[in-house]
Design an enzyme around this catalytic site. Structure first.
Site, PDB file in Angstrom:
ATOM      1  N   THR A  96       5.505 -17.090 -11.780  1.00  0.00           N
ATOM      2  CA  THR A  96       5.715 -17.471 -12.961  1.00  0.00           C
ATOM      3  C   THR A  96       6.689 -16.479 -13.967  1.00  0.00           C
ATOM      4  O   THR A  96       6.967 -15.358 -13.475  1.00  0.00           O
ATOM      5  CB  THR A  96       4.411 -17.506 -13.671  1.00  0.00           C
ATOM      6  OG1 THR A  96       3.654 -16.227 -13.746  1.00  0.00           O
ATOM      7  CG2 THR A  96       3.306 -18.451 -12.883  1.00  0.00           C
ATOM      8  N   ASP A  97       7.011 -17.063 -14.980  1.00  0.00           N
ATOM      9  CA  ASP A  97       7.903 -16.211 -16.324  1.00  0.00           C
ATOM     10  C   ASP A  97       6.887 -15.594 -17.001  1.00  0.00           C
ATOM     11  O   ASP A  97       5.494 -15.709 -16.843  1.00  0.00           O
ATOM     12  CB  ASP A  97       8.835 -16.901 -16.724  1.00  0.00           C
ATOM     13  CG  ASP A  97       8.172 -18.312 -17.564  1.00  0.00           C
ATOM     14  OD1 ASP A  97       7.174 -18.231 -17.732  1.00  0.00           O
ATOM     15  OD2 ASP A  97       9.221 -19.243 -17.868  1.00  0.00           O
ATOM     16  N   GLN A  98       7.255 -15.308 -18.094  1.00  0.00           N
ATOM     17  CA  GLN A  98       6.438 -14.699 -19.035  1.00  0.00           C
ATOM     18  C   GLN A  98       5.502 -15.481 -19.758  1.00  0.00           C
ATOM     19  O   GLN A  98       4.448 -15.256 -20.366  1.00  0.00           O
ATOM     20  CB  GLN A  98       7.479 -13.787 -20.276  1.00  0.00           C
ATOM     21  CG  GLN A  98       6.502 -12.942 -21.169  1.00  0.00           C
ATOM     22  CD  GLN A  98       7.443 -11.965 -22.094  1.00  0.00           C
ATOM     23  OE1 GLN A  98       8.762 -12.139 -22.151  1.00  0.00           O
ATOM     24  NE2 GLN A  98       6.964 -11.262 -22.670  1.00  0.00           N
TER      25      GLN A  98
END
Length: 135
Positions: free
Chosen positions: A15-17
């Protein structure tokens, strides 16, 4: 038609932030779906390579409809809509979340190639015989 389904849990590293699965990971999800589809036929990529055949990706298309998120359990539906007759094989993918909502759709085209000469080849006869029963 040949159809398989493979489930993958989305872990934090995917995942990203914002907790959304990074778009670049979908190529890996397609790869996992293809690998498991071939395994369900009784083969592995390693088996096919031992036959002297490699399968490079020559085209990939992907459409993002909804995000997958951290800790989601996705289902990668992998479909061969037709029996390959030449040197190309076209895998279609649909990725669903646990609510059965379509997140992503795409396809990947690979070529069968002779490992030594790097020339196009037909699908190995053994694999073709396994697939014929689905079409």
């Amino acid at each position: 038609m040949f159809i398989t389904e493979t489930q993958i849990r989305m872990h934090y590293a995917l995942t990203d932030q914002m907790g959304v699965v990074y778009y670049g990971n979908y190529a890996q999800f397609y790869e996992i779906g293809r690998t498991e589809a071939i395994r369900q036929l009784g083969y592995t990529y390693k088996d096919i390579e031992a036959m002297g055949i490699i399968m490079p990706v020559v085209e990939m298309n992907s459409k993002f409809l909804r995000p997958a998120k951290y800790d989601d359990l996705i289902t990668v539906k992998t479909t061969l809509r037709e029996l390959p007759t030449g040197h190309a094989i076209n895998f279609f993918f649909e990725i669903f979340n646990e609510d059965d909502k379509l997140l992503n759709a795409g396809n990947v085209i690979l070529y069968f190639m002779e490992a030594v000469t790097m020339k196009r080849a037909k699908m190995p006869t053994e694999l073709e015989e396994k697939l014929k029963g689905y079409f």
